[in-house]
Write an enzyme that holds these catalytic residues in place. Structure first.
Site, PDB file in Angstrom:
ATOM      1  N   HIS A  17       0.895  -1.213   0.000  1.00 27.11           N
ATOM      2  CA  HIS A  17      -0.127   0.096  -0.011  1.00 27.11           C
ATOM      3  C   HIS A  17       0.902   1.083  -0.104  1.00 27.11           C
ATOM      4  O   HIS A  17       0.678   2.307  -0.686  1.00 27.11           O
ATOM      5  CB  HIS A  17      -0.778   0.046   1.217  1.00 27.11           C
ATOM      6  CG  HIS A  17      -1.847  -1.035   1.376  1.00 27.11           C
ATOM      7  ND1 HIS A  17      -2.130  -1.913   2.422  1.00 27.11           N
ATOM      8  CD2 HIS A  17      -2.716  -1.319   0.729  1.00 27.11           C
ATOM      9  CE1 HIS A  17      -2.893  -2.592   2.456  1.00 27.11           C
ATOM     10  NE2 HIS A  17      -3.651  -2.438   1.321  1.00 27.11           N
ATOM     11  N   LYS A  41     -17.368  -6.716   6.076  1.00 29.47           N
ATOM     12  CA  LYS A  41     -16.067  -7.241   6.414  1.00 29.47           C
ATOM     13  C   LYS A  41     -15.671  -7.284   7.873  1.00 29.47           C
ATOM     14  O   LYS A  41     -15.741  -6.165   8.634  1.00 29.47           O
ATOM     15  CB  LYS A  41     -15.109  -6.237   5.497  1.00 29.47           C
ATOM     16  CG  LYS A  41     -13.945  -6.795   5.086  1.00 29.47           C
ATOM     17  CD  LYS A  41     -13.297  -5.961   3.993  1.00 29.47           C
ATOM     18  CE  LYS A  41     -11.995  -6.920   3.235  1.00 29.47           C
ATOM     19  NZ  LYS A  41     -11.379  -6.114   2.150  1.00 29.47           N
ATOM     20  N   ARG A  90      -2.124  -6.168  -8.252  1.00 31.64           N
ATOM     21  CA  ARG A  90      -1.050  -7.096  -7.907  1.00 31.64           C
ATOM     22  C   ARG A  90      -0.836  -8.264  -9.170  1.00 31.64           C
ATOM     23  O   ARG A  90       0.360  -8.631  -9.436  1.00 31.64           O
ATOM     24  CB  ARG A  90      -1.152  -7.877  -6.723  1.00 31.64           C
ATOM     25  CG  ARG A  90      -0.723  -6.947  -5.345  1.00 31.64           C
ATOM     26  CD  ARG A  90      -1.249  -7.428  -4.226  1.00 31.64           C
ATOM     27  NE  ARG A  90      -2.649  -7.338  -4.039  1.00 31.64           N
ATOM     28  CZ  ARG A  90      -3.421  -7.462  -3.167  1.00 31.64           C
ATOM     29  NH1 ARG A  90      -3.220  -7.695  -2.124  1.00 31.64           N
ATOM     30  NH2 ARG A  90      -4.779  -7.368  -3.422  1.00 31.64           N
ATOM     31  N   SER A 128      -2.559  -7.577   3.162  1.00 34.18           N
ATOM     32  CA  SER A 128      -2.541  -7.335   4.848  1.00 34.18           C
ATOM     33  C   SER A 128      -3.164  -8.725   5.153  1.00 34.18           C
ATOM     34  O   SER A 128      -2.563  -8.831   6.361  1.00 34.18           O
ATOM     35  CB  SER A 128      -3.968  -6.406   4.986  1.00 34.18           C
ATOM     36  OG  SER A 128      -3.726  -5.210   4.443  1.00 34.18           O
TER      37      SER A 128
END
Ligand code: ADP
Length: 167
Positions: A17, A41, A90, A128
């Site tokens: 990030h 979430k 990514r 993460s």
């Protein structure tokens, strides 16, 4: 003046990030990082903790600010006067999801552009979730999480490193 919004969970912020933030803030005049509220979430860190960690890590970047956002991302972007959404890619699996989100956002508001930053190869595996898994299993976080927040992440996620209460 071009203002960009980088929305996400940042639970917690990783070097992946931070790399996107550093690159995006050199392209745009102003970059607002928003921790977007998402009731579906389950996050490991509270919004306050995530805001604090993001602020600590970006404090040397003068045109970056950190907020909590809610509602639709395009509506939030409009409300703060941002014309651009920043997202990172990514691998192919990100691409499919990101393309879907960006297309939906384009239909909702075609005045707001999504700009993708391709992950640096050394961070293309980093998420993460990977960092949380490492912390949980007592691994070394130094290559994954900015140094200023490593201790806090370890304390929060690794039961063996929880601060012992002062008697
Ligand atoms: P979200 O829950 O919105 O996916 P994240 O905090 O996981 O929020 O990610 C925010 C954005 O940052 C997403 O576009 C994601 O693809 C991107 N991102 C996350 N990790 C990396 C990384 N290592 N390299 C590049 N982009 C990344």
């Amino acid at each position: 003046m071009k203002k960009a919004l980088y929305p996400g969970s940042f639970d917690p912020i990783t070097y992946g990030h931070l790399d996107i933030i550093t690159r995006a803030c050199s392209v745009f005049d102003e970059l607002v990082i928003a921790i977007m509220k998402n009731p579906h979430k389950r996050n490991a860190f509270s919004e306050e903790e995530r805001v604090r960690m993001l602020k600590v890590v970006t404090k040397e970047l003068p045109n970056v600010s950190v907020v909590v956002g809610n509602g639709l991302t395009v509506d939030f972007a409009k409300s703060i006067g941002a014309q651009v959404l920043i997202r990172g890619i990514r691998a192919v699996m990100d691409y499919e999801y990101e393309l879907q989100q960006a297309t939906a956002n384009m239909i909702l508001n075609d005045t707001i552009e999504t700009v993708f930053f391709v992950s640096r190869p050394k961070y293309s595996f980093l998420s993460s979730s990977v960092a949380k898994e490492i912390a949980l299993n007592n691994g070394d976080l130094t290559e994954f999480i900015p140094s200023q927040i490593v201790k806090e992440v370890e304390r929060e996620l690794n039961p063996s490193k929880k601060a012992t209460p002062v008697k």
